[in-house]
Design an enzyme around this catalytic site. Structure first.
Site, short mmCIF file in Angstrom:
data_model
loop_
_atom_site.label_atom_id
_atom_site.label_comp_id
_atom_site.label_asym_id
_atom_site.label_seq_id
_atom_site.Cartn_x
_atom_site.Cartn_y
_atom_site.Cartn_z
N ALA A 190 110.61 -34.36 -13.67
CA ALA A 190 111.95 -33.79 -13.66
C ALA A 190 111.90 -32.28 -13.87
O ALA A 190 112.77 -31.56 -13.39
CB ALA A 190 112.80 -34.43 -14.75
N THR A 191 110.88 -31.79 -14.59
CA THR A 191 110.80 -30.34 -14.80
C THR A 191 110.62 -29.62 -13.47
O THR A 191 111.29 -28.63 -13.19
CB THR A 191 109.63 -30.02 -15.74
OG1 THR A 191 109.82 -30.72 -16.95
CG2 THR A 191 109.56 -28.54 -16.03
N ASN B 139 119.38 -35.32 -23.65
CA ASN B 139 118.23 -36.03 -24.22
C ASN B 139 118.22 -36.00 -25.74
O ASN B 139 117.58 -36.82 -26.37
CB ASN B 139 116.92 -35.47 -23.67
CG ASN B 139 116.80 -33.99 -23.92
OD1 ASN B 139 117.78 -33.28 -23.95
ND2 ASN B 139 115.59 -33.52 -24.06
N GLN C 298 117.52 -38.73 -18.04
CA GLN C 298 117.81 -39.73 -19.06
C GLN C 298 118.86 -40.72 -18.60
O GLN C 298 119.16 -41.66 -19.32
CB GLN C 298 118.32 -39.06 -20.34
CG GLN C 298 117.35 -38.09 -20.97
CD GLN C 298 116.33 -38.83 -21.79
OE1 GLN C 298 116.45 -40.01 -22.05
NE2 GLN C 298 115.31 -38.12 -22.21
N SER D 11 113.21 -38.54 -13.43
CA SER D 11 111.88 -38.55 -14.02
C SER D 11 111.38 -39.97 -14.13
O SER D 11 112.15 -40.88 -14.41
CB SER D 11 111.97 -37.92 -15.40
OG SER D 11 110.77 -38.11 -16.09
N HIS E 79 108.89 -41.23 -16.24
CA HIS E 79 108.44 -41.83 -17.49
C HIS E 79 109.57 -42.06 -18.47
O HIS E 79 109.32 -42.48 -19.60
CB HIS E 79 107.34 -40.98 -18.13
CG HIS E 79 107.80 -39.66 -18.65
ND1 HIS E 79 107.94 -39.37 -19.97
CD2 HIS E 79 108.17 -38.53 -18.01
CE1 HIS E 79 108.35 -38.14 -20.12
NE2 HIS E 79 108.50 -37.60 -18.95
N THR F 44 99.76 -33.46 -1.37
CA THR F 44 99.58 -34.90 -1.17
C THR F 44 100.40 -35.67 -2.18
O THR F 44 100.38 -35.37 -3.37
CB THR F 44 98.10 -35.26 -1.35
OG1 THR F 44 97.34 -34.47 -0.47
CG2 THR F 44 97.87 -36.72 -1.07
N CYS G 255 110.26 -30.96 -26.60
CA CYS G 255 110.01 -29.70 -25.93
C CYS G 255 110.16 -28.52 -26.87
O CYS G 255 109.60 -27.47 -26.65
CB CYS G 255 110.99 -29.49 -24.78
SG CYS G 255 111.25 -30.97 -23.86
#
EC number: 2.8.1.7
Lengths: 80, 457
Positions: free
Chosen positions: B127-128, B207, B235, B255, B257, B295, B381
């Site tokens: 997501a970043t 988040n 989120q 994202s 994860h 890739t 973060c």
């Protein structure tokens, strides 16, 4: 495809497989999800799709349990 | 039926697997002791790490930082990772075709979750990267006509940092303040939009405090003024129903994860009708519609797709379970303690996120005492710096309350027993700290702390 004894044996197989996960959270989740899944689909008229899904999940659970148990567990157990 | 229950209970009590696990554990202890491991020492199965002794692996209540991979997702990933190892962009042989098929299947799975078409999904490394591409890419493309960006003070660090980067390049950025419940003030947003506004970026679910912004209304405002609407939905997807058409979204970051998928993969939704154009961040061979060369990581993308499909199927069931656990946690803590404040709106909130502040308690010591529960204060973060989280500061929370905030993250795999244990540990720690606190004694006697004249020396 859905006689009472077949359903029961599938449920039991899923529960038995789920008990073998080395992780506390996965054990509890498999137990809860299986029971809730069977309970939710109890009154469906056409149970063949749900039965097929459950059978597929059984294959996945058994394979995951084998894979997760192949690696050495973490050095300490969960506090639960 | 009763006899079956009894027999199965007996069988479970005598079941081998637990014994087998602990036998293996003893062997590994001997092997590790022989290797003279100095960083962690364990006697009686406890761990000594960073100067703190904990009796076992803590219970995991930090689902906003990351989530464990669901075994069903892991299964799907391994399935393809072993055999389909070709480069999805190789068009000349079977390996490439197989890998490309797998990536396309994953694309359809992701698109179905958000109500988009598969051609609008670009896979990224997280997501970043998606946030960076969206914010910088759009503004760089329209740099001749559009000079203004609107965002909020509670955004994720990567969005705020990208906006700061744009400011250094000469763009203007408005950071909208939020109300005390964490929601954006729609009137302020309307007033802030100018004719040269190029992007509005507001995250769907925060988040840190877990509030859900009024996405439909913001989407309508952006449509009226014809401004592209970008949202960081990392989120939100798989947890609340997301529909890009209803919310009128032009760009959305996702994202992997955060929804029980692998780390290192994410996606950006880029709307095609009406088309929004971006300058790519990663230049190269023009893969992924030219917007993200490189890739594609087939295995991770497949995991992401499987996680999205699973999330779509299980969303209702998980939501019910997590809401029950959240109520259990909040009521359990509120019963035994007073001075507990929930940060952020209670009504418009994602149920898996509970951010609590405990009054008259020192934050660092509270966290030190809660080592058997894996929670976080503030977001991962920003945890490198000492200052309290900027999100709580934007909400207008006092410094002392901001320092004692804890974020409990509840997820699909959390159990009732874990919640009860977390409640017990938290209450015990807070009570212990409050007993030692002179401020709390003064408050109990009825003195108002804010109006005390501390004597100067």
């Amino acid at each position: 495809m859905g006689s009472r004894s077949e359903l029961l044996s599938l449920c039991r197989a899923l529960l038995r497989a789920g008990r073998q996960f080395p992780h506390y959270n996965l054990r509890e989740y498999t137990k809860r999800r299986t029971m809730d899944g069977f309970r939710m689909n109890k009154n469906l008229t056409d149970q063949s799709k749900a039965y097929a899904e459950a059978k597929a999940q059984l294959v996945v659970v058994e394979r995951s349990v084998k894979l997760y148990s192949l690696y050495p567990p973490p050095k300490t157990k969960n506090i639960m | 039926m009763a006899s079956k229950v009894i027999s199965s209970t007996i069988r479970r009590a005598l079941s081998k697997p637990h014994g087998a696990v602990s036998r293996r554990h003893h062997l590994s202890t001997v092997a590790a002791a022989a290797a003279a491991d100095t960083s962690t020492a364990y006697e009686d199965e406890s761990i000594l790490m960073k100067g703190v002794r904990i009796s076992g692996r803590p219970l995991y209540l930090d689902m906003q930082a990351t989530t464990p991979i669901d075994p069903r997702v892991f299964d799907a990933m391994n399935d393809s990772g072993i055999n389909e190892y070709g480069n999805p962009h190789s068009r000349t042989h079977l390996y490439g075709w197989e890998a490309e098929n797998a990536v396309e299947v994953a694309r359809i799975q992701v698109a179905k979750l958000i109500g988009a078409s598969p051609k609008e999904i670009i896979f990224m490394s997280g997501a970043t990267e998606a946030n960076n591409t969206a914010v910088k890419g759009v503004m760089h493309f329209y740099r001749d006509t559009k000079k203004h960006v609107i965002t909020t003070q509670t955004e994720h660090k990567c969005v705020l940092d990208s906006c700061r980067h744009l400011q250094q390049e000469g763009f203007e950025v408005t950071y909208l303040p939020v109300k005390t419940d964490g929601l954006v003030d729609l009137e302020m947003l309307r007033e802030a939009i100018r004719p040269d506004t190029g992007l509005v970026s507001i995250m769907a679910v925060n988040n840190e405090i877990g509030v859900i912004q009024p996405m439909e209304e913001i989407g309508m405002i952006c449509k009226e003024h014809n401004v592209p609407f970008h949202t960081d939905a990392a989120q939100a997807i798989g947890k609340i129903p997301v529909d890009v058409k209803k919310w009128n979204i032009a760009l959305m970051s996702m994202s992997g994860h955060k929804i029980y998928g692998p780390k290192g993969v994410g996606a950006l939704f880029v709307r095609r009708r009406p088309r929004i154009r971006l300058e790519p961040l990663m230049n190269g061979g023009g893969q992924e519609r030219g917007l993200r060369s490189g890739t594609a990581s087939t295995q991770q993308i497949l995991g992401f797709g499987a996680a999205c499909e699973l999330a779509m199927r299980e969303m209702e069931y998980d939501e019910k379970w997590i809401k029950g656990l959240q109520e259990r946690l909040l009521n359990g803590v509120r019963e035994k303690l007073d001075g507990v404040v929930v940060n952020g709106s209670m009504e418009s909130r994602y149920s898996g996120n509970l951010n609590l502040s405990f009054a008259y308690v020192e934050g660092e010591s509270l966290l030190m005492g809660l080592k058997e529960v894996a929670v976080s204060s503030g977001s991962a973060c920003t945890s490198a710096s000492l200052e309290p989280s900027y999100v709580l500061r934007a909400l207008g929370v006092d410094e002392d309350m901001a320092h004692t905030s804890i974020r409990f993250g509840i997820g699909r795999f959390t159990t009732k027993e874990e919640i009860d244990k977390a409640v017990e540990l938290t209450v015990r720690q807070v009570v212990k700290l409050r007993e030692m606190s002179p401020l709390y004694e003064m408050v109990k006697e009825g003195i108002d702390i804010k109006n005390i004249q501390w004597s100067q020396h």
